[in-house]
Design a protein around this motif. Structure first.
Motif, PDB file in Angstrom:
ATOM      1  N   LEU A 220       0.830  -1.203   0.000  1.00 55.18           N
ATOM      2  CA  LEU A 220       0.000   0.000   0.000  1.00 55.18           C
ATOM      3  C   LEU A 220       0.864   1.253   0.000  1.00 55.18           C
ATOM      4  O   LEU A 220       0.358   2.370   0.028  1.00 55.18           O
ATOM      5  N   GLY A 221       2.177   1.066   0.015  1.00 58.09           N
ATOM      6  CA  GLY A 221       3.057   2.221   0.049  1.00 58.09           C
ATOM      7  C   GLY A 221       3.378   2.651   1.470  1.00 58.09           C
ATOM      8  O   GLY A 221       3.553   3.827   1.734  1.00 58.09           O
ATOM      9  N   ALA A 222       3.423   1.685   2.393  1.00 60.90           N
ATOM     10  CA  ALA A 222       3.827   2.015   3.757  1.00 60.90           C
ATOM     11  C   ALA A 222       5.350   2.041   3.831  1.00 60.90           C
ATOM     12  O   ALA A 222       6.006   1.211   3.205  1.00 60.90           O
ATOM     13  N   THR A 223       5.888   2.983   4.592  1.00 58.72           N
ATOM     14  CA  THR A 223       7.319   2.935   4.872  1.00 58.72           C
ATOM     15  C   THR A 223       7.560   1.823   5.879  1.00 58.72           C
ATOM     16  O   THR A 223       6.609   1.232   6.400  1.00 58.72           O
ATOM     17  N   HIS A 224       8.833   1.568   6.168  1.00 55.63           N
ATOM     18  CA  HIS A 224       9.150   0.487   7.102  1.00 55.63           C
ATOM     19  C   HIS A 224       8.452   0.715   8.446  1.00 55.63           C
ATOM     20  O   HIS A 224       7.825  -0.191   8.996  1.00 55.63           O
ATOM     21  N   TRP A 225       8.554   1.944   8.944  1.00 58.49           N
ATOM     22  CA  TRP A 225       7.949   2.227  10.248  1.00 58.49           C
ATOM     23  C   TRP A 225       6.426   2.148  10.168  1.00 58.49           C
ATOM     24  O   TRP A 225       5.758   1.636  11.066  1.00 58.49           O
ATOM     25  N   GLU A 226       5.838   2.649   9.060  1.00 59.02           N
ATOM     26  CA  GLU A 226       4.378   2.570   8.919  1.00 59.02           C
ATOM     27  C   GLU A 226       3.913   1.118   8.844  1.00 59.02           C
ATOM     28  O   GLU A 226       2.856   0.765   9.360  1.00 59.02           O
ATOM     29  N   MET A 227       4.715   0.290   8.180  1.00 60.51           N
ATOM     30  CA  MET A 227       4.393  -1.138   8.127  1.00 60.51           C
ATOM     31  C   MET A 227       4.374  -1.713   9.542  1.00 60.51           C
ATOM     32  O   MET A 227       3.455  -2.445   9.915  1.00 60.51           O
TER      33      MET A 227
ATOM     34  N   ARG B  52       8.471  -3.195  -7.098  1.00 60.20           N
ATOM     35  CA  ARG B  52       9.651  -3.329  -6.248  1.00 60.20           C
ATOM     36  C   ARG B  52       9.360  -4.088  -4.962  1.00 60.20           C
ATOM     37  O   ARG B  52      10.060  -3.913  -3.964  1.00 60.20           O
ATOM     38  N   MET B  53       8.335  -4.950  -4.983  1.00 58.85           N
ATOM     39  CA  MET B  53       8.069  -5.761  -3.795  1.00 58.85           C
ATOM     40  C   MET B  53       9.101  -6.877  -3.634  1.00 58.85           C
ATOM     41  O   MET B  53       9.230  -7.462  -2.566  1.00 58.85           O
ATOM     42  N   HIS B  54       9.819  -7.200  -4.721  1.00 53.81           N
ATOM     43  CA  HIS B  54      10.841  -8.244  -4.588  1.00 53.81           C
ATOM     44  C   HIS B  54      11.938  -7.810  -3.618  1.00 53.81           C
ATOM     45  O   HIS B  54      12.634  -8.634  -3.060  1.00 53.81           O
ATOM     46  N   GLU B  55      12.055  -6.487  -3.390  1.00 62.18           N
ATOM     47  CA  GLU B  55      13.115  -6.005  -2.500  1.00 62.18           C
ATOM     48  C   GLU B  55      12.822  -6.327  -1.040  1.00 62.18           C
ATOM     49  O   GLU B  55      13.702  -6.226  -0.191  1.00 62.18           O
ATOM     50  N   ASP B  72      11.293   6.186 -14.578  1.00 59.77           N
ATOM     51  CA  ASP B  72      12.104   4.986 -14.409  1.00 59.77           C
ATOM     52  C   ASP B  72      11.933   4.501 -12.963  1.00 59.77           C
ATOM     53  O   ASP B  72      12.358   5.171 -12.021  1.00 59.77           O
ATOM     54  N   LEU B  73      11.297   3.313 -12.794  1.00 58.29           N
ATOM     55  CA  LEU B  73      11.031   2.820 -11.437  1.00 58.29           C
ATOM     56  C   LEU B  73      12.308   2.509 -10.678  1.00 58.29           C
ATOM     57  O   LEU B  73      12.317   2.435  -9.457  1.00 58.29           O
ATOM     58  N   TYR B  74      13.398   2.284 -11.405  1.00 57.53           N
ATOM     59  CA  TYR B  74      14.654   1.931 -10.740  1.00 57.53           C
ATOM     60  C   TYR B  74      15.682   3.042 -10.852  1.00 57.53           C
ATOM     61  O   TYR B  74      16.873   2.809 -10.690  1.00 57.53           O
ATOM     62  N   ALA B  75      15.226   4.258 -11.107  1.00 62.00           N
ATOM     63  CA  ALA B  75      16.137   5.400 -11.083  1.00 62.00           C
ATOM     64  C   ALA B  75      16.742   5.486  -9.689  1.00 62.00           C
ATOM     65  O   ALA B  75      16.075   5.151  -8.704  1.00 62.00           O
ATOM     66  N   PRO B  76      18.013   5.920  -9.607  1.00 66.22           N
ATOM     67  CA  PRO B  76      18.707   5.893  -8.309  1.00 66.22           C
ATOM     68  C   PRO B  76      17.958   6.620  -7.204  1.00 66.22           C
ATOM     69  O   PRO B  76      18.008   6.217  -6.052  1.00 66.22           O
ATOM     70  N   ARG B  77      17.244   7.686  -7.535  1.00 70.29           N
ATOM     71  CA  ARG B  77      16.610   8.449  -6.467  1.00 70.29           C
ATOM     72  C   ARG B  77      15.139   8.090  -6.304  1.00 70.29           C
ATOM     73  O   ARG B  77      14.424   8.730  -5.538  1.00 70.29           O
ATOM     74  N   MET B  78      14.690   7.054  -7.024  1.00 70.54           N
ATOM     75  CA  MET B  78      13.281   6.662  -6.922  1.00 70.54           C
ATOM     76  C   MET B  78      13.050   5.938  -5.601  1.00 70.54           C
ATOM     77  O   MET B  78      13.793   5.032  -5.241  1.00 70.54           O
ATOM     78  N   ASP B  79      12.017   6.350  -4.871  1.00 70.38           N
ATOM     79  CA  ASP B  79      11.694   5.753  -3.576  1.00 70.38           C
ATOM     80  C   ASP B  79      10.746   4.566  -3.785  1.00 70.38           C
ATOM     81  O   ASP B  79       9.664   4.738  -4.340  1.00 70.38           O
ATOM     82  N   PRO B  80      11.148   3.368  -3.341  1.00 69.81           N
ATOM     83  CA  PRO B  80      10.251   2.214  -3.533  1.00 69.81           C
ATOM     84  C   PRO B  80       8.875   2.427  -2.908  1.00 69.81           C
ATOM     85  O   PRO B  80       7.872   1.902  -3.392  1.00 69.81           O
ATOM     86  N   VAL B  87       1.808   1.746  -7.874  1.00 70.15           N
ATOM     87  CA  VAL B  87       1.545   0.413  -8.417  1.00 70.15           C
ATOM     88  C   VAL B  87       1.077  -0.478  -7.275  1.00 70.15           C
ATOM     89  O   VAL B  87       1.873  -0.932  -6.462  1.00 70.15           O
ATOM     90  N   GLY B  88      -0.219  -0.708  -7.198  1.00 71.26           N
ATOM     91  CA  GLY B  88      -0.793  -1.473  -6.096  1.00 71.26           C
ATOM     92  C   GLY B  88      -0.697  -2.963  -6.332  1.00 71.26           C
ATOM     93  O   GLY B  88      -0.374  -3.411  -7.435  1.00 71.26           O
ATOM     94  N   MET B  89      -0.974  -3.738  -5.279  1.00 72.97           N
ATOM     95  CA  MET B  89      -0.818  -5.184  -5.418  1.00 72.97           C
ATOM     96  C   MET B  89      -1.865  -5.928  -4.601  1.00 72.97           C
ATOM     97  O   MET B  89      -2.210  -5.535  -3.488  1.00 72.97           O
ATOM     98  N   VAL B  90      -2.355  -7.028  -5.190  1.00 68.38           N
ATOM     99  CA  VAL B  90      -3.265  -7.939  -4.499  1.00 68.38           C
ATOM    100  C   VAL B  90      -2.577  -9.299  -4.480  1.00 68.38           C
ATOM    101  O   VAL B  90      -2.024  -9.722  -5.486  1.00 68.38           O
ATOM    102  N   PHE B  91      -2.627  -9.974  -3.327  1.00 67.33           N
ATOM    103  CA  PHE B  91      -1.812 -11.173  -3.145  1.00 67.33           C
ATOM    104  C   PHE B  91      -2.612 -12.452  -3.338  1.00 67.33           C
ATOM    105  O   PHE B  91      -3.839 -12.455  -3.430  1.00 67.33           O
ATOM    106  N   GLN B  92      -1.855 -13.536  -3.334  1.00 62.54           N
ATOM    107  CA  GLN B  92      -2.436 -14.853  -3.562  1.00 62.54           C
ATOM    108  C   GLN B  92      -3.460 -15.214  -2.487  1.00 62.54           C
ATOM    109  O   GLN B  92      -4.577 -15.595  -2.793  1.00 62.54           O
ATOM    110  N   ARG B  93      -3.052 -15.070  -1.240  1.00 54.38           N
ATOM    111  CA  ARG B  93      -3.998 -15.314  -0.150  1.00 54.38           C
ATOM    112  C   ARG B  93      -4.530 -13.971   0.321  1.00 54.38           C
ATOM    113  O   ARG B  93      -3.756 -13.040   0.507  1.00 54.38           O
TER     114      ARG B  93
END
Lengths: 332, 258
Positions: A220-227, B52-55, B72-80, B87-93
């Motif tokens: 959801l875009g939480a930072t580490h602390w927010e998580m 960037r959830m693999h990180e 660029d999602l992997y630009a050096p200054r891009m914040d994951p 980019v939202g995500m829905v999981f398997q469970r």
């Protein structure tokens, strides 16, 4: 109720031997053995608590009936003799305040350490550091007492002096002339003593936070602390409460370290709200005076004090239970 | 608000292990792209690189380029963290937050973004739950725990939670694999509606599902166990299922292996 064998009462068709007919399915020995053992353990625990309470009450009541002072509101302590008069106000105050301050320090600090160990520390460090904390939790309290007396007391004295001279206008922090073994000093030593307990148990539960929840927050875009705030802390909340209760139990009942460190007050010393006062806790008062248990009426006074400590921990634990139960639907 | 994703020559590693190799593809906005392929072929791993959830997994890193429109999602200054808000995500469970009510689950992402106004929250919670086809079922018990819903409802709650923060792209990692057929149908219908607003990428083990919900399908495979997964081909779903260009795709969708 455990220990009741489950019986499958499906009627067998006529003429057929019962399925797996070893006559054991209604009462397997192992099931009965373990079920019985578990039930017995449960009953014994309840019986023991009841018996302890009964013992305390039976021993305390005669002394309380002879008591010339108000037991709950008096600060006098003259048990025994023809005109015994004793009240627990001073011990109650010291015990509760020292315990509360110890918790105020130990719980946030212990939780922070647990969060560091489970969420922030590099993976190679987590195992060894956790083992160290567990070890710390098992250090006998006399060691903390010795350390408090020899190492920490000289270190604490100037701090106390500074607080007194800076915040002395505040009644809780007023100067009393007592420099060692004050309530605040005891509370700080107690907090150091129970931090490992809070940490060890909190760490255990924080580490069990399901990865799925943590990923849900991160996605959801939480930072580490927010998580941590949205998943790890709420997930661990019941565990942290339980850990705090165990820690508080130890702090309230801690005897040897407190007896070692505390400055007891002379009988009839003037009342002060200051945390820089001396004063006995229930446990230290009882321990310090074990030699006085010469007759039933004297002993009864101390047992009455112990009864209050017993009720105190019972109440605190019940409150914690209620807090946990009320949020039960929200903890899976 | 939907955006296009351009992936160029992407390798994914977990530590020294190369999990996915050389993926190049374009994911069109306002469409559903399905990833299919045998287990372990890297389709979920690749999906996770799109936000960037693999990180989150120790040692996860990529080489290559992922562009979201012109970012660029992997630009050096891009914040994951910023990437995952887009980019939202829905999981398997289904993974609703168990300590939160239905309402709080949907509002969680908004609150992380600092939205505090009760009216705004109420409005977005309702529209998100409606968007996830869940509103009618839960509107009278918004303060009940989210974990008390059925599996299918929980998954739709997770979708509502994901769309509440208005992402550009919605990634779905086998969102129906833990659900019964009826709940699956509900999610598939929902995917069909959501693609009007979002770019949707869905990983699925179910080829019929890919055929039903997606506009484009990407087939992933690996040459052998221990080798990195790779993209075999990506094309319109009708083409993949009727007339694939690669023999491997043909073999997989016709059930000759896998």
């Amino acid at each position: 109720m455990t220990g009741v064998p489950v019986v499958d009462e499906k009627p067998e068709p006529k003429g057929n031997a019962p399925l797996g007919g070893d006559n054991a399915s209604t009462a397997r020995l192992g099931d009965r053995l373990f079920g019985g053992a578990a039930t017995a353990s449960g009953v014994i625990v309840i019986a023991m608590v009841t018996l302890i309470a009964t013992f305390l009450i039976v021993q305390a009541v005669p002394a309380l009936l002879d008591n010339q002072e108000n037991f709950l509101t008096s600060r006098a302590w003259n048990p025994g003799g023809d005109q015994p008069g004793f009240g627990i106000l001073e011990f109650l105050w010291t015990t509760v305040v020292a315990g509360a301050i110890a918790m105020l320090i130990a719980v946030p600090f212990g939780v922070a350490v647990a969060l560091f160990l489970t969420q922030y520390a590099p993976v190679w460090m987590r195992g060894p550091a956790a083992a160290l904390v567990d070890l710390l939790a098992a250090v006998p309290s006399i060691v903390y007492g010795l350390w408090g007396l020899i190492t920490f007391a000289p270190f604490f004295r100037p701090i106390q002096g500074w607080i007194e001279s800076t915040f002395g206008w505040f009644p809780l922090l007023a100067q009393t002339g007592i420099t060692g073994g004050t309530i605040l000093f005891i509370a700080v030593v107690l907090s150091i003593m129970v931090v490992p307990i809070v940490t060890a148990l909190s760490r255990e539960i924080f580490a069990q936070t399901p990865l799925a929840h943590k990923e849900g927050a991160l996605a959801l875009g939480a930072t580490h602390w927010e998580m941590i705030r949205t998943t790890v802390l709420p997930f661990g909340r019941p565990g942290v409460i339980s850990a705090s209760m165990l820690a508080l139990g130890r702090a309230l009942g801690e005897t040897i370290a407190v007896t070692f460190l505390v400055s007891s007050l002379p009988n009839g010393a003037a009342w002060t709200w200051s945390l820089f006062n001396g004063g006995e806790t229930f446990a230290s008062k009882i321990a310090n005076n074990a030699a006085e248990f010469s007759n039933p009426s004297r002993t009864g006074a101390y047992i009455a004090a112990a009864l209050v400590l017993f009720v105190l921990t019972f109440v605190v634990n019940s409150i914690a239970r209620i807090v946990i139960e009320r949020r039960k639907a929200f903890s899976e | 608000m939907a955006k296009r994703i351009d992936v160029t020559d992407l390798n994914v590693y977990y530590g020294a292990f190369k999990a996915v190799e050389g993926v190049t593809m374009t994911i069109e906005p306002r469409s559903v792209t399905a990833f299919i392929g045998p287990s372990g072929c890297g389709k979920s791993t690749f999906l996770r690189t799109l936000n960037r959830m693999h990180e989150v997994i120790a040692g996860g890193r990529v080489e290559g380029k992922v562009m979201l429109d012109d970012q660029d999602l992997y630009a050096p200054r891009m914040d994951p963290v910023a990437v995952r808000r887009t980019v939202g995500m829905v999981f398997q469970r289904p993974n609703p937050f168990p300590t939160m009510s239905i309402y709080d689950n949907v509002a969680a992402g908004l609150r992380l973004n600092g939205v505090k106004n009760k009216k705004t929250l109420d409005g977005i919670v309702e529209s998100s739950l409606q968007g996830a086809n869940l509103w009618a079922e839960v509107k009278d018990r918004l303060n009940k725990p989210g974990a008390g819903l059925s599996g299918g409802q929980q998954q739709r709650l997770c979708i509502a939670r994901a769309i509440a923060v208005q992402p550009q792209v919605l990634l779905m990692d086998e969102p129906c694999s833990a659900l019964d057929p009826i709940s699956t149908l509900a999610i598939e219908d929902l995917v069909g509606e959501l693609k009007n607003e979002f770019t949707i990428v869905i990983v699925t083990h179910n080829m019929q599902q890919a055929a039903r919900v997606s506009d484009r399908t990407a087939f992933f495979n690996l040459r052998a166990t221990g080798e990195p997964g790779r993209l075999v081909e990506i094309a319109d779903t009708t083409k993949i299922f009727n007339n694939p260009s690669e023999q491997a795709t043909e073999d997989y969708i016709s059930g000759r292996f896998g």
